[in-house]
Design a protein around this motif. Structure first.
Motif, PDB file in Angstrom:
ATOM      1  N   LYS A  59       0.854  -1.191   0.000  1.00  0.00           N
ATOM      2  CA  LYS A  59       0.000   0.000   0.000  1.00  0.00           C
ATOM      3  C   LYS A  59       0.891   1.243   0.000  1.00  0.00           C
ATOM      4  O   LYS A  59       1.833   1.352   0.768  1.00  0.00           O
ATOM      5  CB  LYS A  59      -0.898  -0.031   1.226  1.00  0.00           C
ATOM      6  CG  LYS A  59      -1.964   1.019   1.216  1.00  0.00           C
ATOM      7  CD  LYS A  59      -2.911   0.777   2.383  1.00  0.00           C
ATOM      8  CE  LYS A  59      -3.916   1.867   2.461  1.00  0.00           C
ATOM      9  NZ  LYS A  59      -5.182   1.494   1.916  1.00  0.00           N
ATOM     10  N   LEU A  60       0.564   2.176  -0.876  1.00  0.00           N
ATOM     11  CA  LEU A  60       1.325   3.411  -0.989  1.00  0.00           C
ATOM     12  C   LEU A  60       1.092   4.290   0.237  1.00  0.00           C
ATOM     13  O   LEU A  60      -0.050   4.585   0.595  1.00  0.00           O
ATOM     14  CB  LEU A  60       0.913   4.157  -2.261  1.00  0.00           C
ATOM     15  CG  LEU A  60       1.684   5.424  -2.584  1.00  0.00           C
ATOM     16  CD1 LEU A  60       3.137   5.102  -2.925  1.00  0.00           C
ATOM     17  CD2 LEU A  60       1.030   6.143  -3.746  1.00  0.00           C
ATOM     18  N   ILE A  61       2.176   4.678   0.915  1.00  0.00           N
ATOM     19  CA  ILE A  61       2.083   5.547   2.084  1.00  0.00           C
ATOM     20  C   ILE A  61       2.140   7.004   1.645  1.00  0.00           C
ATOM     21  O   ILE A  61       1.310   7.818   2.015  1.00  0.00           O
ATOM     22  CB  ILE A  61       3.229   5.272   3.083  1.00  0.00           C
ATOM     23  CG1 ILE A  61       3.140   3.854   3.604  1.00  0.00           C
ATOM     24  CG2 ILE A  61       3.192   6.263   4.229  1.00  0.00           C
ATOM     25  CD1 ILE A  61       4.323   3.463   4.455  1.00  0.00           C
ATOM     26  N   LYS A  95       8.416   7.080  -4.175  1.00  0.00           N
ATOM     27  CA  LYS A  95       7.247   6.481  -3.530  1.00  0.00           C
ATOM     28  C   LYS A  95       7.687   5.666  -2.320  1.00  0.00           C
ATOM     29  O   LYS A  95       8.692   4.972  -2.358  1.00  0.00           O
ATOM     30  CB  LYS A  95       6.515   5.566  -4.507  1.00  0.00           C
ATOM     31  CG  LYS A  95       5.938   6.294  -5.692  1.00  0.00           C
ATOM     32  CD  LYS A  95       5.263   5.332  -6.635  1.00  0.00           C
ATOM     33  CE  LYS A  95       4.742   6.070  -7.847  1.00  0.00           C
ATOM     34  NZ  LYS A  95       4.096   5.164  -8.794  1.00  0.00           N
ATOM     35  N   LYS A  96       6.900   5.754  -1.269  1.00  0.00           N
ATOM     36  CA  LYS A  96       7.148   4.991  -0.055  1.00  0.00           C
ATOM     37  C   LYS A  96       5.957   4.069   0.174  1.00  0.00           C
ATOM     38  O   LYS A  96       4.811   4.510   0.190  1.00  0.00           O
ATOM     39  CB  LYS A  96       7.331   5.951   1.127  1.00  0.00           C
ATOM     40  CG  LYS A  96       7.515   5.280   2.445  1.00  0.00           C
ATOM     41  CD  LYS A  96       8.849   4.608   2.547  1.00  0.00           C
ATOM     42  CE  LYS A  96       8.996   4.035   3.957  1.00  0.00           C
ATOM     43  NZ  LYS A  96      10.013   3.050   4.055  1.00  0.00           N
ATOM     44  N   HIS A  97       6.219   2.759   0.331  1.00  0.00           N
ATOM     45  CA  HIS A  97       5.166   1.766   0.514  1.00  0.00           C
ATOM     46  C   HIS A  97       5.270   1.105   1.880  1.00  0.00           C
ATOM     47  O   HIS A  97       6.353   1.024   2.473  1.00  0.00           O
ATOM     48  CB  HIS A  97       5.276   0.664  -0.554  1.00  0.00           C
ATOM     49  CG  HIS A  97       5.000   1.138  -1.935  1.00  0.00           C
ATOM     50  ND1 HIS A  97       5.952   1.703  -2.735  1.00  0.00           N
ATOM     51  CD2 HIS A  97       3.861   1.127  -2.661  1.00  0.00           C
ATOM     52  CE1 HIS A  97       5.431   2.020  -3.902  1.00  0.00           C
ATOM     53  NE2 HIS A  97       4.149   1.677  -3.883  1.00  0.00           N
TER      54      HIS A  97
END
Length: 122
Positions: free
Chosen positions: A39-41, A52-54
């Motif tokens: 899930k993308l944070i 992008k941080k997941h």
């Protein structure tokens, strides 16, 4: 996800529609209860570059159980559904239905470059 599951061919007949409905029903259970996803944070744009941080991969089923939005009754219902499912049988049924869908395409003759033997397991 849908195109990876059933491809890009055109499905028009009632028989194909019925097979697609069955495939979608089973794949919904398979993907949501057994396959983890990230899930993308957050997403940060620095100039033309996007970082992008997941979160760590987790099954959607587990995310729902951890959610405060669901009532305990809803969580119990999810747990009961999960306990009745068999990932191997689900995957086997999805593959069987998908093979049947591709066989129908082959018999229609509207896909001259379609090789059924490539997709059918021996």
């Amino acid at each position: 996800m849908v195109r990876r599951l059933v491809g890009y061919l055109r499905y028009e007949t009632e028989q194909e529609k019925d097979l697609l409905e069955q495939i979608y029903w089973l794949s919904r259970l398979y993907y949501n209860f057994f396959l983890p996803s990230m899930k993308l944070i957050r997403k940060e744009g620095i100039g033309s570059r996007v970082t992008k941080k997941h979160n760590l991969p987790k099954r959607p089923y587990r995310r729902l159980l951890e959610s405060p939005e669901l009532s305990p009754e809803q969580k119990d219902c999810l747990r009961q559904t999960y306990e009745r499912l068999n990932a191997i049988k689900l995957k086997r049924d999805i593959d069987r239905l998908r093979d049947g869908l591709w066989r129908l395409q082959k018999t229609k003759g509207n896909c001259p470059y379609f090789r059924l033997d490539f997709y059918v397991r021996q």
